[in-house]
Motif scaffolding. Structure first.
Motif, PDB file in Angstrom:
ATOM      1  N   GLU A 199       0.830  -1.208   0.000  1.00 55.05           N
ATOM      2  CA  GLU A 199       0.000   0.000   0.000  1.00 55.05           C
ATOM      3  C   GLU A 199       0.860   1.252   0.000  1.00 55.05           C
ATOM      4  N   GLN A 200       2.021   1.151   0.605  1.00 49.52           N
ATOM      5  CA  GLN A 200       2.889   2.325   0.663  1.00 49.52           C
ATOM      6  C   GLN A 200       3.797   2.460  -0.559  1.00 49.52           C
ATOM      7  N   HIS A 201       4.343   1.327  -1.009  1.00 42.71           N
ATOM      8  CA  HIS A 201       5.347   1.388  -2.072  1.00 42.71           C
ATOM      9  C   HIS A 201       4.923   0.754  -3.383  1.00 42.71           C
ATOM     10  N   GLY A 202       3.826   0.039  -3.375  1.00 43.81           N
ATOM     11  CA  GLY A 202       3.466  -0.727  -4.564  1.00 43.81           C
ATOM     12  C   GLY A 202       4.324  -1.970  -4.654  1.00 43.81           C
ATOM     13  N   LEU A 220      -3.011 -10.936  -4.312  1.00 43.93           N
ATOM     14  CA  LEU A 220      -4.086 -10.945  -5.302  1.00 43.93           C
ATOM     15  C   LEU A 220      -5.347 -11.641  -4.788  1.00 43.93           C
ATOM     16  N   ASN A 221      -5.155 -12.696  -4.044  1.00 43.71           N
ATOM     17  CA  ASN A 221      -6.317 -13.495  -3.644  1.00 43.71           C
ATOM     18  C   ASN A 221      -6.906 -13.124  -2.297  1.00 43.71           C
ATOM     19  N   TYR A 222      -6.152 -12.358  -1.547  1.00 44.61           N
ATOM     20  CA  TYR A 222      -6.646 -12.129  -0.186  1.00 44.61           C
ATOM     21  C   TYR A 222      -6.471 -10.712   0.324  1.00 44.61           C
ATOM     22  N   LEU A 223      -5.331 -10.113   0.092  1.00 45.88           N
ATOM     23  CA  LEU A 223      -5.033  -8.850   0.753  1.00 45.88           C
ATOM     24  C   LEU A 223      -5.429  -7.606  -0.018  1.00 45.88           C
ATOM     25  N   ARG A 224      -5.456  -7.689  -1.303  1.00 43.67           N
ATOM     26  CA  ARG A 224      -5.693  -6.460  -2.067  1.00 43.67           C
ATOM     27  C   ARG A 224      -7.093  -5.921  -1.787  1.00 43.67           C
TER      28      ARG A 224
END
Length: 334
Positions: free
Chosen positions: A30-33, A59-63
């Motif tokens: 979230e901070q750096h990509g 991709l499957n859980y946190l985004r």
DNA sequence: AAAATCAGCAACCGCAGTGAA
DNA sequence: TTTCACTGCGGTTGCTGATTT
């Protein structure tokens, strides 16, 4: 020599992610990509994980905006319809369902949706006579719809390639021989005629037909990655040996639909694009032998539950015809 | 109550495609 | 043009909790 591993497997953690790992990864991205490089990401984040594992977890859980929990009926319909059309191409299916991941959809299909469809339709089937009359009743309506569809969707979605087995589900309102002949004549296609009055055409030619002849199967328009030629005569003969009789001529008399047994059992099918073999087997059992003892897993039981949602209408072919017991998905309302 | 079985799902594996060097 | 690192994808595995015996 094998391919070099993407990471040192001895020194990476595997298995379920801890909340600490999750928050580390989430905070960093979230901070750096991602920096466009998943392989080096774990080091930067300070995780002893493989880059691929990080990517998957993100991709499957946190985004953000990931949707978890029950699927809606509409989502069910979209998944089923797309699956019948393009097979197990979960990423494409997921693209139609914002917030859902391909992994989620794959799991949902494999563990629940397939069974749900079978169960529901088994109940339906018990209350319905075994005739194809409803198809005949709607024949004109469907033809009309086809006409409209091709009039307005001629350039539909050439981005997809279609698995050969998918023909199984997408055919057939195949043109009759003379229809093809007339069509070819009218549209200057150069068809080759065999001595047995069969018409051989290439994929490209079929594509041309499809854009000008509303009777051709839409899905075949997208067979652009299949190099083999196809033949339409009294039946349709795709390269994998699946044989399906057509079409309008024998509307009331489907009884010779079959599958090539070797093709069905082949392990050499394109792994990423094949339609689930179990589904093929359902089709096989329900079409080759109408006296089959086990009719609980027939295609008949799956397809009627699938309605065609407007939201995917622009993306895939909406028409599926499948021998005597099948339906035009989305056109024939239950 | 314990063992066996089942179902759901997260995670892994390996292949194919892509693009940069 | 070739090589190779990397990404994305779909199939598969295996863990965990729920249910059944």
């Amino acid at each position: 020599m094998g391919r070099a591993p993407c990471c040192d497997k001895a020194n990476v953690k595997r298995g379920p992610w801890s909340p600490e790992e999750d928050s580390k990864l989430k905070a960093y991205i979230e901070q750096h990509g991602t920096g466009g490089n998943w392989i080096t990401l774990p080091q930067k984040v300070g995780l002893k994980r493989c880059g691929k594992s990080c990517r998957l977890r993100w991709l499957n859980y946190l985004r953000p905006n990931i949707k978890h929990g029950e699927f809606t009926d509409e989502e069910d319909n979209i998944i089923c319809t797309l699956y019948m059309s393009i097979g197990s191409r979960w990423s494409i299916i997921a693209a139609q369902l914002p917030g859902r991941t391909d992994n989620d959809i794959k799991n949902y299909w494999n563990t629940r949706l397939k069974k749900k469809l079978l169960l529901c339709n088994k109940q339906r089937k018990d209350h319905r006579p075994r005739t194809g009359s409803y198809i005949n009743h709607n024949k004109l309506e469907v033809m009309k719809e086809h006409e409209n569809f091709f009039a307005t969707h001629q350039t539909i979605n050439n981005a997809y390639s279609w698995p050969s087995q998918q023909i199984l589900f997408s055919t057939l309102i195949a043109p009759q021989n003379h229809d093809l002949a007339e069509s070819s004549s009218a549209n200057s296609h150069n068809f080759q005629y065999s001595s047995t009055d069969e018409v051989y055409i290439s994929q490209d030619q079929l594509c041309q037909i499809s854009s000008t002849n509303q009777l051709a199967s839409m899905n075949l328009v997208n067979g652009n990655t299949c190099n083999s030629s196809v033949m339409i005569s009294n039946g349709y003969y795709p390269s994998n040996g699946v044989v399906i009789n057509n079409g309008l001529q024998e509307y009331n008399n489907y009884n010779s639909v079959g599958l090539d047994h070797d093709a069905l059992n082949s392990t050499s099918t394109t792994h990423s694009q094949q339609v689930d073999k179990s589904v093929l087997e359902m089709v096989n059992s329900s079409t080759i032998s109408t006296t089959s003892q086990d009719q609980s897993t027939s295609w008949e039981e799956l397809s009627p539950l699938v309605n065609y949602p407007p939201s995917v209408f622009e993306t895939v072919s909406p028409y599926y015809v499948f021998e005597e017991q099948s339906l035009y998905m989305g056109l024939l309302k239950q």
